[in-house]
Structure formats: structure tokens, C-alpha cells
Enzyme design. Structure first.
Site, mmCIF file in Angstrom:
data_model
loop_
_atom_site.group_PDB
_atom_site.id
_atom_site.type_symbol
_atom_site.label_atom_id
_atom_site.label_comp_id
_atom_site.label_asym_id
_atom_site.label_seq_id
_atom_site.Cartn_x
_atom_site.Cartn_y
_atom_site.Cartn_z
ATOM 1 N N LYS A 291 -26.969 6.286 -9.003
ATOM 2 C CA LYS A 291 -27.422 5.335 -8.049
ATOM 3 C C LYS A 291 -28.085 4.370 -9.003
ATOM 4 O O LYS A 291 -29.107 4.678 -9.405
ATOM 5 C CB LYS A 291 -28.355 5.813 -6.846
ATOM 6 C CG LYS A 291 -28.921 4.554 -5.900
ATOM 7 C CD LYS A 291 -27.556 4.003 -5.145
ATOM 8 C CE LYS A 291 -27.280 4.738 -4.057
ATOM 9 N NZ LYS A 291 -26.396 4.430 -3.383
ATOM 10 N N HIS B 168 -18.491 8.950 1.470
ATOM 11 C CA HIS B 168 -19.880 8.489 1.347
ATOM 12 C C HIS B 168 -21.071 9.421 1.894
ATOM 13 O O HIS B 168 -20.771 10.209 2.844
ATOM 14 C CB HIS B 168 -19.945 7.151 1.831
ATOM 15 C CG HIS B 168 -21.486 6.681 2.309
ATOM 16 N ND1 HIS B 168 -21.820 6.817 3.463
ATOM 17 C CD2 HIS B 168 -22.354 5.939 1.495
ATOM 18 C CE1 HIS B 168 -23.270 6.092 3.593
ATOM 19 N NE2 HIS B 168 -23.372 6.055 2.164
#
Length: 424
Positions: free
Chosen positions: A195, A322
Site C-alpha cells: 500500500k 479487493h
């Protein structure tokens, strides 16, 4: 199978200080646990977001569903639609967390339907004595691969509200590699996602290169959540050519993504710019993305996501899943769904290693060799622990959070912080 009762229980689970494009995770994540009890005494389970607007819609729907059939999914959709407009009127676009698409007002109806649909299907499968995957056409794989999901993060000592976690601080490439080593040693993940959108983009690119050196041959991904300009996205793409399995949401908008793909040639993935069917149509028209990260929580449930998988296959798009901060009911729903989908191109995302809480009998589910394995147990194959559910419901009642807001949480430590997109 007649439904005798439906229970919606909001809970709060501990979350570490994970950094992202919007700010930092709050010390608690909100979830809703759904129980659909049949007249036969069996109970189907569902799990979804717990933000105020969606929780309001779930509770509005629950009473009208009792007395109906657990096999009547059309009636379920009608009930959700009946209450969705009023729930949407209570929320606005201001302050909504774009990083959590399922809690956006535009996705309230599909998110609520999905939560109930999973519980309905779980009850159906338990009644029939079969795994839920069999209701989805049967399994094409016995186990589902997930990826190590790395975050820049603060040490829990930043605030006493955060619970200690085993990973510690991660603010530079060496600490990111150490985080990956720890997570992979415990869970055996074969692919790695970082991330990004937090630090200087070149430092984040350096982290990917450090991971490539530390884990040669493992597929790598980076996800700045649309926090980079077109110029920055292309600069990072040039630095990481040949190092990424795919490049996820580097820049905002479908048009921006299309420009990045045309200029770099890299395959782009998204869970941000394609979150509904109309956006998918536009994405195909302009070749904006090559991999779709599906999410049954806001795409309208398990069967809707199966249809999405077939659509991706038809248009030559790759498919993965996701993730959000979730517990085992959600993880098992993802796993049964992924096990039923032939067209699954990549290991799925999961935040599960970051969560220390669980509502299931026996505690956290095992991830072995980077995979969650299916069993022959009926339904989702998991059982709710009422004592843990009550404990986490008490945590919800006492915590200060009712709607996720990573920006406001960051402003507790950096008062001048503002959400800027793209920031870099």
C-alpha cells in the site's frame, strides 16, 4: 426455508495505525455481523461494513425480512431497495472514504444486499448440508491464494488507543522488507502487495525494488490509491518496469489510468475507478484497466460477482479480489466465491493478518501456504462465537467511531493535514 429471525450486530475490531493516501487507520474498524435464523434452528452468517449509514439500512431491512423464505433473493432485493433511499438521504458525499468503496452512499443498497445474500446462501447451504460453494456451481479449486498486504505504519506507541501488534513501525524500505519477512514466515504468502501513496513516490518504488531483491521471483504489486499525478505515475512506472505483476490505481480517474497504460504499457488494476457496471463499460471503451479487483461486499453479492467474472473474461480483463479490514465470515465468503470462479487470474488481497480480533468459534482461520483451504462443512464452514460477538459489540458501544474517517484520525497527530488528491 422460512426465516424466523434476523439479527444485525455492529462490532468494533482493533486496527493498527496503517498509513494510506487518506491518512491513517483509526484504532477500531467497524463491522456488522448478520445472523439469519431459519425455522429449522440453523443460522446463516454474513459480515459487512459497520459505518453508520450502512448499519442504518441493515437495521431498517431486518424486520421486514423475517417471515419470508431464505431462498427468495428477489424479495430480499426489493426490501433493500425499499429502505435504501431513506438511508441514502441521511448521508452525503462530504467526508466519505473513497478508499472504502463499500461504505459510499452510492453503494449502500448493493452492500446491504450482499451482506444479507451471503447469510441467506449460508442458511440455504446449511439446510441442504452442503458447502456454500456448491450453491455457486461447485468448486474449481480446493484452496484460494491470498497475497501479503504490506503497509507503511506507525508503531502502536503513537497513541494508547492502538493495541500492540506484532509488526512494529514501517516507514522505510528496510522496515517494509522486515514486515514482509515476518508476514510471509507466518502465513506463507507467495505474492506481495504494498500500500503506497504515503511516502515520497521514489522511496516507495525503492521499497518495491528492495522486496524484489529480498524475495526474488515473487509477484509484486504497488497501490498508491490514486494519490499520484500522471507525471509521477509514469516516473514510477519507468523505475519499476519489469518488477511488477500489476500496477494498481496509480492515478485518479479512468482517463488518467488509460493514459498511464498507453504510455507505460504496464497492466493496471483497480478497485477505485471501476466499482459499478457503468464504470466498467467506460473502462473497456478506453482500455483504462486490465485487471479488475472485485469485491462482493459492494458489487452486489456472490452471484453478482460471478457474473462480473464472466464479463471480465469476455472482455479479456484479469480478475482478483479487493479486501478491507475484515474478519473470518467475510474471508470465508470471499474464499467460497473465489473457489467457484474459473476466471481468477491473481492471488486475492486480504487484511486478515492485520486483524487480531475474531467472532468465530476457535478464533482466527488458518492461512497455510498463503492459501485459505475449503472444507466439506455445510455453508461457510464457520460458527459464530456468541461470547466474542458480545465482547466486540461492547467495544462498538464504547468506541468513539461511527463512520470511518482516516483524514480526521491523521489530523489528531498532524492538525494541518488535508486530503489532497493527487498528493504527489
Amino acid at each position: 426455508m422460512k426465516i424466523s429471525a434476523i439479527r444485525v450486530t455492529p462490532i468494533a475490531i482493533r486496527d493498527p495505525a496503517l498509513l494510506n493516501a487518506a491518512g491513517v487507520h483509526e484504532p477500531f474498524g467497524l463491522r456488522s455481523i448478520i445472523e439469519v435464523e431459519g425455522a429449522n434452528g440453523l443460522v446463516g452468517l454474513g459480515e459487512t461494513y459497520g459505518d453508520a449509514a450502512l448499519l442504518s439500512l441493515l437495521t431498517r431491512c431486518q424486520h421486514g425480512l423475517a417471515g419470508g423464505s431464505a431462498f427468495d433473493l428477489h424479495r430480499l432485493w426489493q426490501q433493500v431497495q425499499r429502505h435504501a433511499a431513506q438511508a441514502m438521504a441521511q448521508t452525503t458525499a462530504h467526508g466519505e472514504m473513497e478508499l472504502a468503496p463499500g461504505s459510499l452512499s452510492s453503494h449502500l443498497a448493493s452492500s446491504a444486499y450482499s451482506a444479507f445474500e451471503v447469510a441467506f446462501l449460508d442458511l440455504q447451504a446449511r439446510t441442504l448440508g452442503i458447502p456454500l460453494v456448491d450453491l455457486l456451481g461447485g468448486k474449481v479449486r480446493d484452496k484460494v491464494a491470498y497475497s501479503a498486504y504490506l503497509f507503511y505504519k506507525w508503531n502502536a506507541a503513537v497513541d494508547p488507543e492502538y493495541a500492540p501488534d506484532p509488526y512494529g513501525e514501517a516507514l522505510n524500505p528496510a522496515q517494509i522488507v522486515a514486515q514482509a519477512q515476518s508476514m510471509i514466515a507466518q502465513y506463507g504468502f507467495e505474492s506481495i502487495k504494498l500500500k503506497a501513496g504515503v511516502m515520497d513516490p521514489m522511496q516507495e518504488a525503492d521499497a518495491i525494488l528492495a522486496l524484489k531483491a529480498a524475495f526474488p521471483g515473487r509477484p509484486l504489486r504497488i497501490d498508491p490509491n490514486g494519490n499520484w499525478s500522471l507525471a509521477t505515475s509514469l516516473k514510477v512506472a519507468d523505475r519499476l518496469q519489469g518488477s511488477l505483476e500489476y500496477y494498481e490505481d496509480p492515478t485518479p480517474t479512468l482517463e488518467g489510468m488509460a493514459q498511464v497504460h498507453r504510455a507505460s504499457g504496464m497492466p493496471l488494476a483497480t478497485n477505485m475507478v471501476v466499482t459499478n457496471w457503468s464504470e466498467l463499460r467506460r473502462a473497456v471503451q478506453i482500455d483504462a484497466v486490465q485487471i479488475l479487483l472485485s469485491d462482493h461486499h459492494y458489487w452486489g453479492g456472490l452471484r453478482a460477482t460471478q457474473a462480473l467474472a464472466k464479463t471480465c473474461e469476455a472482455f479479456g480483463l484479469g480478475l482478483s479480489m479487493h479486501s478491507n479490514s475484515h474478519l473470518g465470515i467475510s474471508l470465508m465468503a470471499m474464499t467460497h466465491l473465489a473457489a467457484s470462479v474459473q476466471h481468477l487470474s491473481y492471488a486475492c488481497d486480504t487484511h486478515y493478518p492485520w486483524q487480531s480480533d475474531e467472532v468465530l468459534v476457535g478464533g482466527k482461520l488458518p492461512i497455510v501456504g498463503g492459501c485459505v483451504h475449503l472444507t466439506d462443512k455445510p455453508g461457510l464452514g464457520v460458527e459464530l462465537d456468541p461470547h466474542k460477538l458480545a465482547e466486540l459489540h461492547d467495544a462498538f458501544k464504547s468506541c468513539r467511531i461511527r463512520t470511518r474517517n482516516d483524514v480526521a484520525q491523521m489530523q489528531r497527530y498532524r492538525p494541518d493535514w488535508r486530503q489532497i488528491k493527487p498528493r504527489f
